[in-house]
Design an enzyme around this catalytic site. Structure first.
Site, PDB file in Angstrom:
ATOM      1  N   ARG A  41       0.823  -1.208   0.000  1.00 13.95           N
ATOM      2  CA  ARG A  41       0.000   0.000   0.000  1.00 13.95           C
ATOM      3  C   ARG A  41       0.863   1.267   0.000  1.00 13.95           C
ATOM      4  NH1 ARG A  41      -2.592  -4.259   1.920  1.00 13.95           N
ATOM      5  NH2 ARG A  41      -4.875  -4.368   1.891  1.00 13.95           N
ATOM      6  N   ARG A 136      -6.019 -18.744  -8.828  1.00 12.11           N
ATOM      7  CA  ARG A 136      -6.792 -18.088  -7.787  1.00 12.11           C
ATOM      8  C   ARG A 136      -7.931 -17.257  -8.368  1.00 12.11           C
ATOM      9  NH1 ARG A 136      -1.943 -15.556  -4.461  1.00 12.11           N
ATOM     10  NH2 ARG A 136      -0.524 -16.892  -5.631  1.00 12.11           N
ATOM     11  N   GLN A 183      -8.593  -7.474   0.776  1.00 10.76           N
ATOM     12  CA  GLN A 183      -8.205  -7.190  -0.603  1.00 10.76           C
ATOM     13  C   GLN A 183      -9.375  -6.640  -1.405  1.00 10.76           C
ATOM     14  OE1 GLN A 183      -6.399 -10.684  -2.291  1.00 10.76           O
ATOM     15  NE2 GLN A 183      -4.621 -10.605  -0.927  1.00 10.76           N
ATOM     16  N   ASP A 333      -3.826 -15.491   7.498  1.00  7.55           N
ATOM     17  CA  ASP A 333      -2.587 -15.985   6.909  1.00  7.55           C
ATOM     18  C   ASP A 333      -1.730 -16.765   7.898  1.00  7.55           C
ATOM     19  OD1 ASP A 333      -3.014 -14.983   4.343  1.00  7.55           O
ATOM     20  OD2 ASP A 333      -2.195 -13.024   4.856  1.00  7.55           O
ATOM     21  N   LYS A 360      -6.394 -19.555  -1.171  1.00  4.88           N
ATOM     22  CA  LYS A 360      -5.152 -18.799  -1.034  1.00  4.88           C
ATOM     23  C   LYS A 360      -4.166 -19.296  -2.097  1.00  4.88           C
ATOM     24  CE  LYS A 360      -5.929 -16.000   2.468  1.00  4.88           C
ATOM     25  NZ  LYS A 360      -5.677 -14.542   2.393  1.00  4.88           N
TER      26      LYS A 360
END
Length: 449
Positions: A41, A136, A183, A333, A360
């Protein structure tokens, strides 16, 4: 190669390139790399600011470098200067048409957040990625961004490679997240930066809030409120972002591997410096404490708007627990390495509500269940979690070869399992680790010497 020294009781004095052997106590002080989420970011917001931003502590893993390369391809100037990174931004609305496809490597965060950035710019971009990323799903980001006016031509199944065309001006929307995903939230907010009006994201379940914190620091007009038990975030566009100097704290996801290792390797007394403890990210440390881990926060402080502390972690006898599924978004995570802690605990640990782990870098539930069984753990896989019967501190038998499925967190988690095994744990590849934690094995050597 991880040359982890073994204590005399084990009798091992060597490792192969992919085998992690029993370890002596982890001691001393270490510092993990910068937070990956914040690093992504910081580069993106710096690229959209007008002027020069300076970033210290940036994670220099492959995922973050993929973000930097994509932003350069769209006009930003990003350079490493000494220990810092300098970003000269193009301003919101100033992204340029990339001349070639944007190669995202293994980074889902790069892909989904950059799709949000581009969605409200009048440019076309193609996204490609490695074999893991190309499996994904991108539909969860494509859906809201399409509503804002962007158009997409993905591969069958809504995956990469894909081509997208942004819309300028885009249409502001109010979007309620169907799944807890930082996300997706961030992609919509980033699209809102260059969208006239107010773009709203509604979170039934709070997720990591680095985007909101950092956007405020860069000068975006952002409002966050709790309403009827939900979190409502509104961003006003088009925005003008001011350049910032950013200090990136240590990644709690990376620190979690060493916190678990020090908790389960007898005799360990390890200090992990400069760990980011954002309350939307620190769930793994709270769960470890519930299991009986001895984790002490030292020198608690604020760094760049993020809470930070040094963590002193000492070996402790862990106990199995039932993990509250409500905590999952704050540690999604970190579950692979938590499963390692559970495998050494006294009693059974039950986890539920983890469907997100199946989409993931790999299907982390199936991959970790398979890996733990090969290492000798007693594991039961369900649709949305794992049940793990611990060894009460006794070493796992160990095993090989264990498939990482090109997933960095599977690789690192099973490396930690090797430290508390009789015969070591061999994994099929350590290459994926470079995506998020390039010096992982070096720090293991340093802590266990």
């Amino acid at each position: 190669m991880c040359a982890v020294k073994a204590p005399p009781s084990y009798g091992y004095a060597f490792v192969t390139a992919h085998r992690f052997l029993p370890s002596g106590p982890l001691t001393g002080r270490i510092r993990v790399p910068g937070d990956k989420s914040i690093s992504h970011r910081a580069l993106m917001f710096g690229a959209l600011a007008v002027g020069r931003s300076r970033i210290s502590g940036l994670l220099e893993g492959e995922d973050v470098l993929a973000t930097a390369a994509a932003l350069r391809a769209m006009g930003a100037t990003i350079e490493r200067t000494g220990e810092d990174w300098v970003v000269d931004g193009v301003g919101v609305g100033g992204l340029l048409q990339p001349e070639q496809a944007l190669d995202m490597g293994n980074s889902g965060t790069s892909t989904r957040l950059l799709m949000g950035l581009i969605a409200s710019h009048g440019i076309t971009a193609a996204f490609t990625g490695d074999a893991s990323l190309s499996k994904r799903p991108m539909g969860r980001v494509i859906d809201p961004l399409s509503t804002m006016g962007a158009s997409f031509t993905p591969s069958p199944g809504g995956t990469l490679p894909l081509i997208m065309e942004g819309m300028q001006p885009a249409v502001p929307i109010a979007y309620r997240l169907p799944v807890a995903s930082a996300q997706v939230k961030s992609a919509v907010l980033l699209a809102g930066l260059n969208t006239p009006g107010i773009t709203t994201v509604i979170e039934p379940v709070p997720t990591r809030d680095h985007t909101e914190r950092m956007l405020g620091g860069f000068g975006a007009k952002l409002e966050v409120e709790e309403k009827d038990g939900e979190r409502v975030i509104r961003i006003h566009g088009p925005a003008d972002l001011n350049p910032c100097d950013i200090v990136v704290p240590g990644d709690p996801s990376s620190a979690a591997f060493f916190a678990v290792a020090a908790s389960i390797v007898p005799g360990s007394d390890l200090v992990i410096e400069n760990v980011g403890l954002n309350p939307t990210r620190d769930g793994v440390f709270r769960v470890l404490a519930q299991m009986g881990a001895n984790i002490e926060k030292l020198d608690e402080r604020d760094v760049g708007g993020e809470p930070v502390a040094d963590l002193r972690v000492r070996h402790a006898k862990l106990r199995g627990i039932e993990v509250d599924p409500a905590i999952a978004p704050s540690m999604i995570d970190e579950f692979p390495v938590l499963f390692i802690a559970a495998a050494l605990a006294d009693g059974t640990t039950e986890t539920t509500g983890l469907e997100e782990l199946r989409v993931k870098e790999s299907d982390r539930l199936s991959a970790m269940a398979e890996a733990l069984k090969l290492a000798g753990a007693n594991v039961e896989e369900t649709d949305d979690g794992l049940g793990i019967e611990g060894t009460a501190g006794q070493p796992l038998p160990g095993g090989s070869p264990i498939a990482t499925h090109l997933d960095h967190r599977i690789a690192m988690s099973m490396a930690i399992a090797g430290l508390v095994s009789r015969d070591g744990v061999e994994i099929d590849s350590i290459e994926p680790i470079a995506t998020s934690f390039p010096n992982f094995t070096a720090l293991l050597n340093e802590a266990a010497k």
